[in-house]
Design a protein around this motif. Sequence first.
Motif, mmCIF file in Angstrom:
data_model
loop_
_atom_site.group_PDB
_atom_site.id
_atom_site.type_symbol
_atom_site.label_atom_id
_atom_site.label_comp_id
_atom_site.label_asym_id
_atom_site.label_seq_id
_atom_site.Cartn_x
_atom_site.Cartn_y
_atom_site.Cartn_z
ATOM 1 N N PRO A 129 0.853 -1.198 0.000
ATOM 2 C CA PRO A 129 0.000 0.000 0.000
ATOM 3 C C PRO A 129 0.886 1.244 0.000
ATOM 4 N N VAL A 130 0.398 2.333 -0.588
ATOM 5 C CA VAL A 130 1.156 3.582 -0.632
ATOM 6 C C VAL A 130 0.305 4.688 -0.021
ATOM 7 N N SER A 131 0.895 5.436 0.897
ATOM 8 C CA SER A 131 0.222 6.583 1.496
ATOM 9 C C SER A 131 0.234 7.736 0.498
ATOM 10 N N LEU A 132 -0.931 8.332 0.296
ATOM 11 C CA LEU A 132 -1.054 9.497 -0.584
ATOM 12 C C LEU A 132 -1.243 10.778 0.226
ATOM 13 N N ASP A 133 -1.004 10.717 1.540
ATOM 14 C CA ASP A 133 -1.149 11.895 2.409
ATOM 15 C C ASP A 133 -0.377 13.079 1.838
ATOM 16 N N GLY A 134 -1.066 14.166 1.581
ATOM 17 C CA GLY A 134 -0.432 15.391 1.105
ATOM 18 C C GLY A 134 -0.078 15.402 -0.370
ATOM 19 N N TRP A 135 -0.311 14.302 -1.074
ATOM 20 C CA TRP A 135 -0.072 14.293 -2.513
ATOM 21 C C TRP A 135 -1.138 15.169 -3.165
ATOM 22 N N GLY A 136 -0.938 15.547 -4.423
ATOM 23 C CA GLY A 136 -1.923 16.399 -5.057
ATOM 24 C C GLY A 136 -2.015 16.234 -6.552
ATOM 25 N N LEU A 137 -3.133 16.731 -7.083
ATOM 26 C CA LEU A 137 -3.368 16.797 -8.519
ATOM 27 C C LEU A 137 -3.382 18.258 -8.933
ATOM 28 N N THR B 7 -5.673 18.324 -3.027
ATOM 29 C CA THR B 7 -4.710 17.715 -2.112
ATOM 30 C C THR B 7 -5.371 16.526 -1.423
ATOM 31 N N PHE B 8 -4.675 15.393 -1.400
ATOM 32 C CA PHE B 8 -5.205 14.195 -0.756
ATOM 33 C C PHE B 8 -5.116 14.362 0.761
ATOM 34 N N PRO B 9 -6.206 14.099 1.472
ATOM 35 C CA PRO B 9 -6.218 14.279 2.920
ATOM 36 C C PRO B 9 -5.418 13.207 3.669
ATOM 37 N N SER B 10 -5.107 13.502 4.917
ATOM 38 C CA SER B 10 -4.417 12.560 5.792
ATOM 39 C C SER B 10 -5.195 11.257 5.863
ATOM 40 N N GLY B 11 -4.482 10.155 5.840
ATOM 41 C CA GLY B 11 -5.118 8.849 5.914
ATOM 42 C C GLY B 11 -5.467 8.250 4.563
ATOM 43 N N THR B 12 -5.140 8.943 3.462
ATOM 44 C CA THR B 12 -5.451 8.446 2.124
ATOM 45 C C THR B 12 -4.396 7.423 1.701
ATOM 46 N N THR B 13 -4.849 6.242 1.341
ATOM 47 C CA THR B 13 -3.950 5.152 0.939
ATOM 48 C C THR B 13 -4.493 4.499 -0.326
ATOM 49 N N ILE B 14 -3.575 4.093 -1.184
ATOM 50 C CA ILE B 14 -3.936 3.287 -2.347
ATOM 51 C C ILE B 14 -3.341 1.903 -2.127
ATOM 52 N N GLU B 15 -4.184 0.901 -2.198
ATOM 53 C CA GLU B 15 -3.777 -0.469 -1.909
ATOM 54 C C GLU B 15 -2.818 -1.009 -2.971
#
Length: 183
Positions: free
Chosen positions: A35-43, A58-66
């Motif tokens: 899994p990869v954390s997307l916390d703080g990543w953005g489009l 901006t992806f919120p805290s706790g956002t993960t892509i399996e």
Amino acid sequence: VPSVGGVVLNDVLPNPASADDGLEWFELFNSTDEPVSLDGWGLTFALQVDDLETVDVTFPSGTTIEAGGFFVVGGDLTEAPLDLIVEEMPTAGNGSGGDGIRLADCEGWPVDTVVYGTDNEHLIPDDQGYIAEPVGSPGDGQSIARDVDGVDTDQASDWRMTGIPTPGASNAIGPSTGSSVEG
């Protein structure tokens, strides 16, 4: 967590069949085994080069892509299955003069970029900093999809336009049906 590779833009619908507001969606794919954390990543949606300096979503805290998973971001009116709903989704543009979508990690480093339109008169760069070769303008309801999920060789041939968008699912629907775009 900064990017270590493996997460890419995979399928995007920048020009829905009706009005764009709230209907556009953007799919990510994680080709890694973790899994990869997307916390703080953005489009970022770039209608011109200067737009790359601002993050639109901006992806919120706790956002993960399996691991091996898809993650779909879209407006509040999107009919696609969404993992993240953005109530006031900025428009991505329909390709006039060349438009781009960039995924950046939490440190602001470009992870993946797709440029589309009939030309790139705005000189929008890809994630390597080179002026990107765009795909033709997607028609109404047509998505820009990776030919093979998650495969990113930074070549235009990684992409195709398709009239059968597959948000949240594999793009493996048959042979290429259109032009290519830099990824």
